[in-house]
Scaffold this motif. Sequence first.
Motif, PDB file in Angstrom:
ATOM      1  N   THR A 187      16.662  30.447 -26.748  1.00 30.46           N
ATOM      2  CA  THR A 187      16.109  31.158 -25.585  1.00 30.46           C
ATOM      3  C   THR A 187      15.039  32.163 -25.984  1.00 30.46           C
ATOM      4  N   PHE A 188      15.299  32.950 -27.028  1.00 24.68           N
ATOM      5  CA  PHE A 188      14.328  33.993 -27.425  1.00 24.68           C
ATOM      6  C   PHE A 188      13.019  33.372 -27.894  1.00 24.68           C
ATOM      7  N   SER A 189      13.094  32.308 -28.693  1.00 24.96           N
ATOM      8  CA  SER A 189      11.873  31.685 -29.207  1.00 24.96           C
ATOM      9  C   SER A 189      11.058  31.036 -28.099  1.00 24.96           C
ATOM     10  N   ARG A 190      11.736  30.625 -27.018  1.00 24.20           N
ATOM     11  CA  ARG A 190      11.033  29.961 -25.918  1.00 24.20           C
ATOM     12  C   ARG A 190      10.515  30.946 -24.878  1.00 24.20           C
ATOM     13  N   LEU A 191      11.279  31.978 -24.599  1.00 23.29           N
ATOM     14  CA  LEU A 191      10.911  32.894 -23.522  1.00 23.29           C
ATOM     15  C   LEU A 191      10.282  34.184 -24.037  1.00 23.29           C
ATOM     16  N   GLY A 192      10.598  34.569 -25.261  1.00 21.25           N
ATOM     17  CA  GLY A 192      10.077  35.822 -25.769  1.00 21.25           C
ATOM     18  C   GLY A 192      10.817  37.017 -25.183  1.00 21.25           C
ATOM     19  N   VAL A 193      10.170  38.177 -25.230  1.00 23.07           N
ATOM     20  CA  VAL A 193      10.819  39.407 -24.796  1.00 23.07           C
ATOM     21  C   VAL A 193      10.662  39.639 -23.297  1.00 23.07           C
ATOM     22  N   ASN A 194       9.470  39.420 -22.758  1.00 19.74           N
ATOM     23  CA  ASN A 194       9.207  39.773 -21.363  1.00 19.74           C
ATOM     24  C   ASN A 194      10.118  39.082 -20.360  1.00 19.74           C
ATOM     25  N   PRO A 195      10.332  37.739 -20.464  1.00 18.14           N
ATOM     26  CA  PRO A 195      11.257  37.122 -19.512  1.00 18.14           C
ATOM     27  C   PRO A 195      12.683  37.618 -19.644  1.00 18.14           C
ATOM     28  N   GLY A 196      12.951  38.396 -20.735  1.00 19.12           N
ATOM     29  CA  GLY A 196      14.267  38.995 -20.869  1.00 19.12           C
ATOM     30  C   GLY A 196      14.574  39.985 -19.763  1.00 19.12           C
ATOM     31  N   ILE A 197      13.557  40.345 -18.984  1.00 15.53           N
ATOM     32  CA  ILE A 197      13.760  41.222 -17.829  1.00 15.53           C
ATOM     33  C   ILE A 197      14.773  40.612 -16.868  1.00 15.53           C
ATOM     34  N   ILE A 198      14.745  39.294 -16.739  1.00 17.05           N
ATOM     35  CA  ILE A 198      15.642  38.640 -15.782  1.00 17.05           C
ATOM     36  C   ILE A 198      17.100  38.725 -16.221  1.00 17.05           C
ATOM     37  N   PRO A 199      17.468  38.315 -17.467  1.00 15.39           N
ATOM     38  CA  PRO A 199      18.875  38.478 -17.848  1.00 15.39           C
ATOM     39  C   PRO A 199      19.307  39.940 -17.901  1.00 15.39           C
ATOM     40  N   VAL A 200      18.411  40.832 -18.318  1.00 13.80           N
ATOM     41  CA  VAL A 200      18.759  42.255 -18.327  1.00 13.80           C
ATOM     42  C   VAL A 200      18.972  42.747 -16.899  1.00 13.80           C
ATOM     43  N   SER A 201      18.164  42.245 -15.967  1.00 12.47           N
ATOM     44  CA  SER A 201      18.343  42.606 -14.558  1.00 12.47           C
ATOM     45  C   SER A 201      19.698  42.131 -14.037  1.00 12.47           C
ATOM     46  N   ALA A 202      20.153  40.992 -14.551  1.00 14.20           N
ATOM     47  CA  ALA A 202      21.479  40.508 -14.161  1.00 14.20           C
ATOM     48  C   ALA A 202      22.551  41.518 -14.557  1.00 14.20           C
ATOM     49  N   LEU A 203      22.412  42.072 -15.759  1.00 11.58           N
ATOM     50  CA  LEU A 203      23.366  43.090 -16.207  1.00 11.58           C
ATOM     51  C   LEU A 203      23.227  44.366 -15.386  1.00 11.58           C
ATOM     52  N   LEU A 204      21.990  44.758 -15.076  1.00 14.79           N
ATOM     53  CA  LEU A 204      21.771  45.988 -14.307  1.00 14.79           C
ATOM     54  C   LEU A 204      22.323  45.869 -12.893  1.00 14.79           C
ATOM     55  N   THR A 205      22.146  44.710 -12.271  1.00 13.51           N
ATOM     56  CA  THR A 205      22.700  44.529 -10.924  1.00 13.51           C
ATOM     57  C   THR A 205      24.226  44.547 -10.952  1.00 13.51           C
ATOM     58  N   LEU A 206      24.815  44.040 -12.043  1.00 14.34           N
ATOM     59  CA  LEU A 206      26.271  44.105 -12.162  1.00 14.34           C
ATOM     60  C   LEU A 206      26.737  45.550 -12.320  1.00 14.34           C
ATOM     61  N   LEU A 207      25.983  46.342 -13.113  1.00 13.22           N
ATOM     62  CA  LEU A 207      26.296  47.767 -13.222  1.00 13.22           C
ATOM     63  C   LEU A 207      26.135  48.458 -11.870  1.00 13.22           C
ATOM     64  N   GLY A 208      25.106  48.023 -11.113  1.00 14.89           N
ATOM     65  CA  GLY A 208      24.926  48.551  -9.763  1.00 14.89           C
ATOM     66  C   GLY A 208      26.103  48.219  -8.874  1.00 14.89           C
ATOM     67  N   ALA A 209      26.637  47.008  -9.029  1.00 17.14           N
ATOM     68  CA  ALA A 209      27.820  46.619  -8.259  1.00 17.14           C
ATOM     69  C   ALA A 209      28.991  47.543  -8.589  1.00 17.14           C
ATOM     70  N   GLY A 210      29.132  47.869  -9.895  1.00 10.51           N
ATOM     71  CA  GLY A 210      30.203  48.782 -10.289  1.00 10.51           C
ATOM     72  C   GLY A 210      30.055  50.162  -9.658  1.00 10.51           C
ATOM     73  N   TRP A 211      28.808  50.626  -9.589  1.00 12.68           N
ATOM     74  CA  TRP A 211      28.565  51.935  -8.965  1.00 12.68           C
ATOM     75  C   TRP A 211      28.905  51.901  -7.478  1.00 12.68           C
ATOM     76  N   PHE A 212      28.493  50.852  -6.799  1.00 10.00           N
ATOM     77  CA  PHE A 212      28.773  50.757  -5.363  1.00 10.00           C
ATOM     78  C   PHE A 212      30.264  50.563  -5.085  1.00 10.00           C
ATOM     79  N   VAL A 213      30.969  49.882  -5.983  1.00 11.41           N
ATOM     80  CA  VAL A 213      32.420  49.767  -5.839  1.00 11.41           C
ATOM     81  C   VAL A 213      33.059  51.148  -5.981  1.00 11.41           C
ATOM     82  N   HIS A 214      32.564  51.905  -6.956  1.00 12.53           N
ATOM     83  CA  HIS A 214      33.089  53.263  -7.186  1.00 12.53           C
ATOM     84  C   HIS A 214      32.880  54.148  -5.961  1.00 12.53           C
ATOM     85  N   THR A 215      31.738  53.990  -5.302  1.00 18.21           N
ATOM     86  CA  THR A 215      31.449  54.793  -4.107  1.00 18.21           C
ATOM     87  C   THR A 215      31.928  54.122  -2.823  1.00 18.21           C
TER      88      THR A 215
END
Length: 337
Positions: free
Chosen positions: A220-248
């Motif tokens: 994946t890294f050799s094909r997509l490089g660093v920039n498209p990593g925004i999408i999988p990182v965003s997946a983690l961030l949205t999950l963290l966002g879900a945790g925050w909204f569950v907490h509230t």
Amino acid sequence: MDLNSIWFVLVAVLFIGFFILEGFDYGVGMLLPWLGRDDQERRVVINTIGPFWDGNEVWVLTAGGAIFAAFPEWYATLFSGFYLALFLMLCALIVRAVAFEYRSKVADPRWRTTWDWVIFFGSAVPALLWGVALGNLLRGVPIDADKQFVGNFFDLLNPYALLVGLTTLSMFLLHGALFLNLKTTDELRERSLKLAQRIGPVATVLILAFIVATYSATDTFSRLGVNPGIIPVSALLTLLGAGWFVHTKQTGWAFIMTCLTIGLSVITIFMALFPRVMISSLDPNWSLTIYNASSSPYTLKIMSFVALIFVPIVLGYQAWTYWVFRQRVSTKSKLTY
């Protein structure tokens, strides 16, 4: 963008819709024996997905049909190579559907408890195996020069694929708990929120491990490089966002976040695959692509016209179904399951 690429994107969209919709469906099924403390509460849990579960499965049937028509070589290699895993999944889905229809036919508590556990296993097995299948597509499987799968069932049970399977299982559990919180009342609603708070950290750790493993165990890294990593990182961030909204206790927003997490994770996998559809672990040159596995241009053109006509109709009907059955379900509701 040529028709081959367009149909690859359409297949990806169908799988995104399937995992988002069927994801909470599987999650509710897995939570059924643990969340409902008596038969009445379990009937409420089942009735939250009663109007939707069979319609949600249409997405994967449509995706399978699209693969068969647009990429027949992909379909042939996939279904022959993953035959046993797909057979187990099909058996689980069949008994799950039977359980929904049969559990309320007899009032005996043992009868209903048995079918409740059938629903649990019929939901857990596909939730795990879909992740295993996606993991193997991304990691690569033994395919020879004739586009034939030359491995066996145990080749599919590698550590990376099992990690992806556990990730989908945990995500669907969290997704289902949030859906139940939005669709139930009183004690069931409170219990589902507590379950979401417990499942959330596990799902977060697993999806982080999935991202790290994907970049280290695949190309994946050799094909997509660093920039498209925004999408999988965003997946983690949205999950963290879900945790925050569950907490509230803003579970509506939390549910939207888990939808985004699932969607972004599937996009990551399809982006890493493109233009391949199945990667050969024996020789990269033997991989199936959207070109060497596709139908003729004429077939793709005809299919495109059909899709333009019928896909909006199906989407409109399903949206209408969710709107009609948008109310919460309680023990005072008319229960059919």
